[in-house]
Design a protein around this motif. Structure first.
Motif, mmCIF file in Angstrom:
data_model
loop_
_atom_site.group_PDB
_atom_site.id
_atom_site.type_symbol
_atom_site.label_atom_id
_atom_site.label_comp_id
_atom_site.label_asym_id
_atom_site.label_seq_id
_atom_site.Cartn_x
_atom_site.Cartn_y
_atom_site.Cartn_z
ATOM 1 N N ILE A 43 0.836 -1.212 0.000
ATOM 2 C CA ILE A 43 0.000 0.000 0.000
ATOM 3 C C ILE A 43 0.867 1.257 0.000
ATOM 4 N N THR A 57 -3.437 -5.242 -5.977
ATOM 5 C CA THR A 57 -4.700 -5.499 -5.269
ATOM 6 C C THR A 57 -4.910 -7.007 -5.139
ATOM 7 N N ARG A 102 -2.616 -8.405 -2.492
ATOM 8 C CA ARG A 102 -3.115 -8.157 -1.142
ATOM 9 C C ARG A 102 -4.296 -9.058 -0.835
ATOM 10 N N ARG A 103 -5.136 -9.234 -1.844
ATOM 11 C CA ARG A 103 -6.345 -10.043 -1.682
ATOM 12 C C ARG A 103 -5.963 -11.494 -1.365
ATOM 13 N N TYR A 135 -15.180 -12.832 2.129
ATOM 14 C CA TYR A 135 -15.598 -12.614 0.741
ATOM 15 C C TYR A 135 -14.411 -12.585 -0.222
ATOM 16 N N LYS A 157 -9.576 -15.090 5.691
ATOM 17 C CA LYS A 157 -9.262 -15.453 4.299
ATOM 18 C C LYS A 157 -7.969 -16.261 4.191
ATOM 19 N N SER A 166 -21.523 -9.579 -2.078
ATOM 20 C CA SER A 166 -20.605 -8.910 -1.171
ATOM 21 C C SER A 166 -21.313 -8.686 0.164
ATOM 22 N N LEU A 189 -20.885 -6.440 2.050
ATOM 23 C CA LEU A 189 -21.112 -5.004 2.226
ATOM 24 C C LEU A 189 -22.558 -4.631 1.914
ATOM 25 N N VAL A 195 -11.879 3.014 7.014
ATOM 26 C CA VAL A 195 -12.477 1.722 6.637
ATOM 27 C C VAL A 195 -12.144 1.408 5.183
ATOM 28 N N THR A 205 -8.643 0.308 4.890
ATOM 29 C CA THR A 205 -8.473 -1.082 5.354
ATOM 30 C C THR A 205 -8.975 -2.073 4.311
ATOM 31 N N LEU A 206 -10.131 -1.749 3.745
ATOM 32 C CA LEU A 206 -10.691 -2.656 2.735
ATOM 33 C C LEU A 206 -9.783 -2.735 1.510
ATOM 34 N N ARG A 207 -9.288 -1.585 1.102
ATOM 35 C CA ARG A 207 -8.382 -1.574 -0.052
ATOM 36 C C ARG A 207 -7.092 -2.325 0.283
ATOM 37 N N ALA A 208 -6.609 -2.112 1.508
ATOM 38 C CA ALA A 208 -5.383 -2.807 1.925
ATOM 39 C C ALA A 208 -5.605 -4.302 2.011
ATOM 40 N N SER A 209 -6.864 -4.706 2.319
ATOM 41 C CA SER A 209 -7.162 -6.134 2.427
ATOM 42 C C SER A 209 -7.363 -6.778 1.070
ATOM 43 N N GLY A 210 -7.502 -5.973 0.034
ATOM 44 C CA GLY A 210 -7.625 -6.560 -1.298
ATOM 45 C C GLY A 210 -8.924 -6.254 -2.007
ATOM 46 N N TYR A 211 -9.765 -5.435 -1.409
ATOM 47 C CA TYR A 211 -10.975 -5.040 -2.141
ATOM 48 C C TYR A 211 -10.557 -4.165 -3.318
ATOM 49 N N THR A 212 -11.161 -4.420 -4.474
ATOM 50 C CA THR A 212 -10.781 -3.631 -5.646
ATOM 51 C C THR A 212 -11.547 -2.315 -5.649
ATOM 52 N N LYS A 213 -11.039 -1.410 -6.459
ATOM 53 C CA LYS A 213 -11.688 -0.105 -6.591
ATOM 54 C C LYS A 213 -13.132 -0.286 -7.094
ATOM 55 N N GLU A 246 -15.111 -2.839 -6.782
ATOM 56 C CA GLU A 246 -16.018 -3.400 -5.753
ATOM 57 C C GLU A 246 -16.524 -2.293 -4.837
ATOM 58 N N PRO A 263 -4.515 3.262 -0.923
ATOM 59 C CA PRO A 263 -5.081 2.805 0.354
ATOM 60 C C PRO A 263 -4.474 3.560 1.538
ATOM 61 N N LEU A 264 -3.194 3.871 1.402
ATOM 62 C CA LEU A 264 -2.511 4.563 2.503
ATOM 63 C C LEU A 264 -3.094 5.963 2.728
#
Lengths: 232, 777
Positions: free
Chosen positions: A55, A79, A82-83, A110, A154, B7, B9, B290, B293-301, B303, B384-385
């Motif tokens: 990131i 991405t 990271r996922r 998810y 995950k 999702s 979400l 949030v 965090t979601l972006r850092a976890s791998g959620y795409t733009k 999504e 994400p940062l």
């Protein structure tokens, strides 16, 4: 090495205002290793964590994860990286306020094709009875456990924890550390934990100390203690 | 097949909507009302247009009509029918009723221009009458009522729509129809035939044996036929269908409203889309960590874009569906009622309108999607940062806007609040402009029409203008002895003893209909050189134009105007010597001799009288038209009648939009500043002081915007109004806005704001000091 970092450099600002925060970091971590990154404020440990997490960008150097070179990845690939490989835990939990505990963990599930069973994880996290509560109905420790659940559900290869106990009291902090330890042992995730707390080095397999962007210490801990026995 | 997983979400969406019900509810109501209204309007319009278009065949509407001074004999009819047309008698008689209106009586029609029975039954015996439905509505007449005129009393047995009078034009040259003071009716053949033939007007309708294939062909055919018929009989008027306003005006007007309604909807949807944009940006700001965090976890733009777009799209979709449902039910009837209050249309059947559905559902959703998508795409492109650090500014503010310390603290604070929220205030500015524009639109029309009517009253050439019913034989090139004798007889019949009366010549020419102007009639007045009614120096070649003509066509002294004969190609050029202050009609003034010479009418010719006294010693059959205050104000009266209910609707709608926008913007600004407000409380500021800091800033801005917007809207409306009058109306109505409207608009806008501010004040009181501690690392 599962994770290999070579000559990582990073600076902020430009021209006369440029500050070099990482001055050529080299390190390697084995799969399933529990690594604690220690150092004072401004030493560059969070920056290093963020670079590993994809990131933040680096100015030069290479990162290889499981043989895959991260430097050449475009945004979409990062991405996906990271996922697939990473789980993140932050000091400030960053839970979604209008999702329940269970749903917050499902947000992590998810992202994986083969996530951990959520109910089972809720039991491991000690949150099963709170699964239908919203974050604002939970204590700080419960919120951080939810955040850990969201990160590990995950089955990440690497769990990145940025000061996960920074906002918690002693007892709760220990609970969280035990949980991270359990995750490391149960799911064999590589854990990289950034902390100010010097006492946490005793629970790590590997301890890396940073100061002014340089690794001052990097060793394997031969007398590793369980989180339960830590005192500070 | 593996179904894609939903999702998690998605669970947030209903909770998000519930948690901010007030905000989303007003948006929903505004969107549903707008979509419903436009859907209803489009469905009603389409159904009406279909009913109108179908009526040509269904009710066998004529291809044209002509008027004769006396009944045509069989030989003449035969000769005319040899031109390839079928001729139908469509005689009528006009009588003033006791209620002050004029009713045109027709024999019940069985062959051409058939009536549509809307209520009751057609007359079956003498003494019974079926009257036009809209005329009945406007004069509060119902089935069973009695109406009286010089010929006796009639019982209304039914309400009808006559297919050749969908717009109640008494005269095809009228600027506007008048459904209040003019109506049409049907009586039995037995009753009609019992009337004295001298009282009848000999109108004949025709239909082509072989209908023309194109408009051009129809035009050529009609012009050729007019000359040939005029050679057989003496034409008083000749009106092909395509020039007959009573038939065609409705069709032209029915379509024109649709574009306006669609534009109105899209503007509202655009504003709502930008409101959503502000809400989204505000949410992203709030949920920055949030998202990080979601972006850092791998959620795409994508999504996250899908997720944040969901609420606006769902609200728009539900609004569109419910709006359409309302549009097809209650609002359609309401909108059809608007049409029925303007036009005498036949009954209609509601038609499924796929284009209306597309325009009121698909397009609004697309607009919302596109604006939200690009707004989100821009915002979520940050790393994400950046989200984790809550650093969402692309450009860093290098320096604070410099404010002198000599400015009092509270004033500086107000300025800072305004600067900090400038994005929202810009949106508020556009919202105020739009809402106020709707309001000015609703308020201005009655003002314009009142002013017009008042102006006409004070500015008439004379209280009465009597136009003689001249026999066509008088202008025949090959005048026979009998024509000459009848003309001499006619002249002796139309002399008056009224001392006030002054002879003039009137002649009509047509404009060329160039550019954005439509073809329209210009009256040429040939006046006495010492006229007391039009005191102009018309010696020599002096030609003056009326002020309304000058305004509409932007003419000045020295300009040349070109006019043409209505049914011929002959053109005339006039150089404008001056402008005469007269707003009643578009006309030219010159000496009587000049006009008589110009159109070869003979030196003694005159076509009417100016008089301030009523002339009673000329037989009415020799009078074609009496121009008085009532006839000159026909257009404003009818516009007031037919657009009045629409204007109330526009007023109500604009107030609603105003409330919604002010409410949303103030709410967003207060929410955005919740932390600062909370911190101010911790520092010891009381609620009153905090309200002063935050609400006063918005109050200053609202007052400034209201004041700035008024002249802008006035200028915009003037352009639109003049464009409308230029292109859509025969004649000219000057734009004029009562200054009190500004005051009313300001008070209405500010009053609305005060209500919202009061609600916001209560909200500020509720913001707790814990707010500052929430989500702060």
């Amino acid at each position: 090495m599962f994770l290999q970092l070579d000559h990582i450099k990073k600076s902020y600002g430009t021209g006369d205002n440029a500050t070099l925060v990482l001055k050529g970091i080299d390190l390697g971590l084995a799969r399933g290793e529990f690594c604690v990154l220690l150092g004072p404020s401004g030493s560059g440990k969070s920056t290093l964590l963020n670079i590993i997490g994809g990131i933040d960008s680096m100015d030069s150097g290479t990162i290889t994860i499981d043989g895959e070179l991260m430097n050449q990845m475009k945004e979409k690939q990062l991405t996906r990286y990271r996922r697939t490989h990473l789980g993140y835990v932050f000091q400030s939990y960053n839970l979604i306020p209008n999702l329940t505990v269970r749903e917050n963990i499902e947000v992590g599930a998810y992202l994986s094709k083969d996530p951990l069973p959520v109910d089972e994880l809720l039991h491991v996290l000690g949150l099963y009875d709170h699964r239908n509560k919203l974050p604002n109905q939970l204590s700080g420790g419960q919120q951080q456990r939810t955040a850990i659940g969201r990160a590990v559900v995950k089955k990440p290869d690497i769990l990145l924890c940025d000061e996960p106990t920074g906002a918690l009291d002693y007892t709760t902090s220990k609970e969280i550390l035990k949980l991270i330890e359990t995750v490391n042992q149960t799911y064999k995730s590589t854990v990289i934990m950034v902390t100010h707390n010097d006492a946490l080095k005793y629970m790590a397999d590997r301890v890396i100390s940073l100061k002014d962007g340089v690794i001052t210490n990097n060793y394997l801990n031969e007398n590793k203690l369980p989180a339960e026995e830590l005192e500070w | 097949m593996v179904m894609p997983r939903k999702s998690p979400l998605i669970h947030r969406i209903p909770r998000e909507l519930r948690s901010d019900l007030g905000k989303y509810l007003v948006i929903f109501i505004l969107l549903t009302a707008s979509i419903g209204l436009v859907s209803g309007y489009l469905v009603a319009a389409e159904s009406m247009i279909t009913a109108y278009n179908d009526s040509f065949e269904k009710y066998h509407i004529e291809d044209g009509n002509f008027l004769l001074s006396k009944k045509a004999n069989r030989s003449q009819i035969r000769k005319m029918e040899e031109l390839g047309i079928q001729i139908y008698e469509n005689f009528y008689r006009e009588m003033p009723l006791d209620n002050g209106s004029t009713l045109r009586f027709f024999k019940d029609r069985t062959q051409i221009n058939l009536p549509c029975l809307m209520k009751g039954r057609l007359p079956e015996k003498p003494g019974e009458i079926a009257i036009d439905r809209m005329y009945a509505d406007n004069n509060h007449l119902r089935v069973g009522d009695q109406i009286s005129c010089s010929s006796g009393t009639f019982t209304v047995t039914g309400l009808v729509a006559l297919s050749d009078y969908s717009s109640l034009f008494q005269d095809n040259n009228d600027m506007m129809f008048d459904s209040i003071l003019f109506g049409v009716s049907l009586v039995t053949a037995e009753e009609f035939d019992s009337w004295d033939p001298d009282t009848l007007r000999f109108s004949y309708s025709w239909s082509y044996n072989t209908p023309p294939r194109s408009e051009e062909e129809e035009n050529e055919l009609a012009e050729d036929m007019m000359k040939k018929i005029n050679a057989i009989v003496s034409l008083e008027s000749f009106t092909p269908r395509y020039t007959n306003q009573a038939i065609m005006f409705t069709g032209d007007d029915l379509g024109s409203d649709r574009a306006m309604m669609q534009v109105l909807l899209y503007i509202i949807v655009l504003i709502i889309a930008f409101v959503f944009r502000i809400i989204i940006q505000d949410t992203i700001q709030k949920e920055s960590a949030v998202i990080g965090t979601l972006r850092a976890s791998g959620y795409t733009k994508m999504e996250l874009i899908r997720h944040y777009m969901a609420s606006p799209v769902i609200i728009t979709l539900i609004s569109a569906l419910i709006g359409n449902l309302l549009g097809y039910t209650f609002l359609k009837d309401f909108c059809a009622g608007l049409y029925y209050s303007s036009y005498s249309l036949p009954t209609y059947v509601t038609l499924w309108n796929s284009s209306a559905f597309f325009q009121t559902t698909v397009i609004p959703i697309l607009i919302i999607m596109i604006i939200c998508f690009f707004s989100l795409l821009g915002k979520l492109s940050l790393s994400p940062l950046s989200f984790l650090r809550k650093n969402l500014q692309r450009k860093k503010t290098r320096k604070a806007f410099p404010l002198s310390p000599r400015i009092p603290f509270f004033s500086r604070y107000h300025i800072r609040v305004i600067l900090q929220n400038k994005g929202n205030y810009i949106m508020l500015f556009f919202g105020i402009i739009f809402a106020n524009f709707l309001l000015i639109f609703g308020l201005a029309l009655p003002s314009v029409l009142d002013h017009y009517q008042e102006g006409i009253g004070n500015n008439m050439l004379s209280k009465y203008q009597y136009i003689l019913q001249f026999p066509m034989s008088a202008v025949k090139e090959d005048m026979k002895l009998e024509d000459l004798l009848s003309l001499i007889l006619f002249y002796s019949d139309v002399e008056t003893d009224v001392e006030d009366a002054e002879k003039f010549t009137a002649y009509s020419l047509s404009t060329l209909g160039e550019g954005r102007y439509k073809k329209e009639e210009i009256s040429l007045y040939g006046i006495d050189k010492k006229s007391k009614y039009v005191p102009l120096d018309v010696t020599g070649d002096q030609v003056y134009i009326s002020s309304s003509y000058a305004e509409k066509y932007k003419l000045q002294p020295g300009d040349t105007v070109t006019l043409k004969e209505r049914y011929e190609d002959k053109t005339y050029h006039f150089t404008v010597s001056g402008i005469y202050d007269y707003e009643g009609s578009l006309c030219l003034f010159m000496s009587q001799n000049k006009l008589n010479d110009l159109v070869d009418l003979g030196s003694d010719y005159f076509s009417g009288y100016f008089s301030n006294q009523e002339i009673r010693d000329i037989d009415k059959k020799h009078l074609s038209t009496v121009i008085d205050y009532e006839s000159l104000t026909k257009i404003s009266r009818q516009l007031q009648k037919s657009m009045g209910s629409m204007m109330y609707l526009v007023d109500a709608f604009s107030v609603l939009i105003f409330i919604v926008l002010i409410y949303l913007m103030s709410k967003i600004i207060i929410e955005k500043n919740a932390q600062h407000i909370s911190m101010s409380k911790i520092l010891g500021y009381n609620n009153k002081e905090i309200s002063r800091l935050y609400i006063t800033s918005t109050t200053f801005v609202v007052i400034a915007f209201l004041l700035i917007s008024l002249p802008l809207e006035n200028a915009l409306l003037r352009i639109i109004f003049e464009m409308f009058v230029m292109t859509s109306i025969s004649g000219w109505i000057p734009y004029w806005l009562d200054p009190m409207i500004y005051v009313r608009m300001f008070l209405l806008g500010f009053g609305t704001y005060l209500v919202v501010a009061l609600l916001e004040y209560k909200k500020i009181q509720k913001i707790s000091m814990e707010e500052v501690l929430k989500n702060v690392e």
